[in-house]
Motif scaffolding. Structure first.
Motif, PDB file in Angstrom:
ATOM      1  N   SER A 162     -29.709  13.652 -12.731  1.00  0.00           N
ATOM      2  CA  SER A 162     -28.687  14.074 -11.772  1.00  0.00           C
ATOM      3  C   SER A 162     -28.479  15.587 -11.821  1.00  0.00           C
ATOM      4  O   SER A 162     -28.094  16.197 -10.817  1.00  0.00           O
ATOM      5  CB  SER A 162     -27.364  13.353 -12.041  1.00  0.00           C
ATOM      6  N   ALA A 163     -28.725  16.193 -12.989  1.00  0.00           N
ATOM      7  CA  ALA A 163     -28.569  17.643 -13.138  1.00  0.00           C
ATOM      8  C   ALA A 163     -29.793  18.404 -12.661  1.00  0.00           C
ATOM      9  O   ALA A 163     -29.827  19.638 -12.767  1.00  0.00           O
ATOM     10  CB  ALA A 163     -28.287  17.990 -14.600  1.00  0.00           C
ATOM     11  N   GLY A 164     -30.805  17.679 -12.159  1.00  0.00           N
ATOM     12  CA  GLY A 164     -31.965  18.346 -11.580  1.00  0.00           C
ATOM     13  C   GLY A 164     -33.246  18.266 -12.368  1.00  0.00           C
ATOM     14  O   GLY A 164     -34.253  18.861 -11.963  1.00  0.00           O
ATOM     15  N   ALA A 165     -33.250  17.562 -13.504  1.00  0.00           N
ATOM     16  CA  ALA A 165     -34.491  17.434 -14.273  1.00  0.00           C
ATOM     17  C   ALA A 165     -35.567  16.786 -13.410  1.00  0.00           C
ATOM     18  O   ALA A 165     -35.289  15.863 -12.638  1.00  0.00           O
ATOM     19  CB  ALA A 165     -34.251  16.598 -15.525  1.00  0.00           C
ATOM     20  N   ARG A 166     -36.796  17.255 -13.533  1.00  0.00           N
ATOM     21  CA  ARG A 166     -37.863  16.698 -12.708  1.00  0.00           C
ATOM     22  C   ARG A 166     -38.386  15.388 -13.276  1.00  0.00           C
ATOM     23  O   ARG A 166     -38.900  14.539 -12.537  1.00  0.00           O
ATOM     24  CB  ARG A 166     -38.999  17.713 -12.530  1.00  0.00           C
ATOM     25  N   ASN A 167     -38.276  15.190 -14.584  1.00  0.00           N
ATOM     26  CA  ASN A 167     -38.658  13.911 -15.183  1.00  0.00           C
ATOM     27  C   ASN A 167     -37.984  13.766 -16.536  1.00  0.00           C
ATOM     28  O   ASN A 167     -37.616  14.761 -17.177  1.00  0.00           O
ATOM     29  CB  ASN A 167     -40.184  13.770 -15.304  1.00  0.00           C
ATOM     30  N   VAL A 168     -37.824  12.513 -16.961  1.00  0.00           N
ATOM     31  CA  VAL A 168     -37.195  12.197 -18.242  1.00  0.00           C
ATOM     32  C   VAL A 168     -37.997  11.109 -18.928  1.00  0.00           C
ATOM     33  O   VAL A 168     -38.401  10.120 -18.293  1.00  0.00           O
ATOM     34  CB  VAL A 168     -35.734  11.730 -18.067  1.00  0.00           C
TER      35      VAL A 168
END
Length: 268
Positions: free
Chosen positions: A91-97
């Motif tokens: 939600s904070a903008g990370a492209r992948n987790v």
């Protein structure tokens, strides 16, 4: 262990929602440790599930975002529990987790939730071993929240002394210096969360900060140390460490006395 990406045991959307609710309702070690991510409110009622929570996930995440650039970042969440910080990183903008979670029910919960929410969140159902190259490769941010004081319990050699455990906490923390740009780190004051086994004789933030800062000085720069402060109206906010908030405040409980360390690798 391979990354699980399919949910072959459940098919329809309604079955997946029922499965998700069943997983969250099951009682296991570390159950109900996190609140629900906002994006799962369609499937789980936050008013019902978040009432069990007292670990200030939103407040901690707000502090993380003030110091670490999540936008466009690749994130690894170690000991992700039911995935609050994994989902909030997206939600904070990370492209992948990539989430590491050794508890099978919690890992299944994250997989099912990610499938329902339609997000790219991968899960490895395992405990990270803290040696060799990190599975999945290097990343920008590692979330290492309240995991390492469980060494000798949930993971690692069960036949170690407390002194060895403290050394291993630092060694495992420094392992990430070649694997990531930032690590967001927090530990408890007691080994294996056993209050008869205090890691620090006086249980003070200063003792913990000294151990961590001395232990990482050759590998990390300390970007910030966050301390929980409670306003007169009862709201909690994490702010920078200062002389006024370093003394232990037993009135706010053990968890909010745990500092948050934001570290930036000297190698990356």
């Amino acid at each position: 262990m391979a990354i699980h990406t399919s949910l072959s045991h459940v098919n329809s959307r309604s079955e997946k929602i029922a499965h998700l609710r069943s997983l969250y309702a099951s009682t296991t070690k570390h159950s109900h440790y996190q609140i629900m991510p906002d994006r799962l409110s369609e499937f789980l009622d936050p008013a019902e599930h978040n009432k069990k929570h007292s670990r200030y996930d939103r407040e901690r995440m707000d502090y993380f975002k003030r110091h670490v650039p999540f936008a466009g970042a690749s994130v690894v969440d170690i000991g992700s529990n039911t995935g609050y910080f994994s989902f909030e990183a997206l939600s904070a903008g990370a492209r992948n987790v990539l989430a590491f979670e050794g508890n099978p029910e919690h890992a299944d919960f994250i997989r099912t939730a990610a499938d329902l929410a339609g997000v790219q969140l991968q899960v490895r159902e395992e405990y990270l071993q803290f040696h060799g190259d990190m599975p999945g490769g290097t990343c920008d941010i590692v979330l290492l929240l309240n995991v390492l004081h469980h060494v000798g319990s949930d993971f690692g050699d069960k036949q170690i002394s407390m002194a060895e455990a403290k050394e291993l906490i630092i060694k495992n923390l420094n392992y990430f210096a070649d694997q990531t740009k930032y690590v967001i780190f927090q530990i408890g004051f007691s080994w294996m969360t056993n209050y008869d086994l205090p890691l620090f004789p006086n249980g003070s933030k200063a003792e913990m900060i000294e151990m961590v800062t001395k232990g990482v000085k050759d590998h990390w720069d300390v970007v910030a140390i966050g301390i929980a402060e409670v306003a007169p109206d009862g709201t909690t906010r994490y702010v920078e460490a200062n002389e006024g908030n370093l003394p232990r405040n037993n009135a706010i409980g053990e968890f909010r006395n745990r500092p948050i360390f934001i570290l930036k690798s000297r190698a990356n």
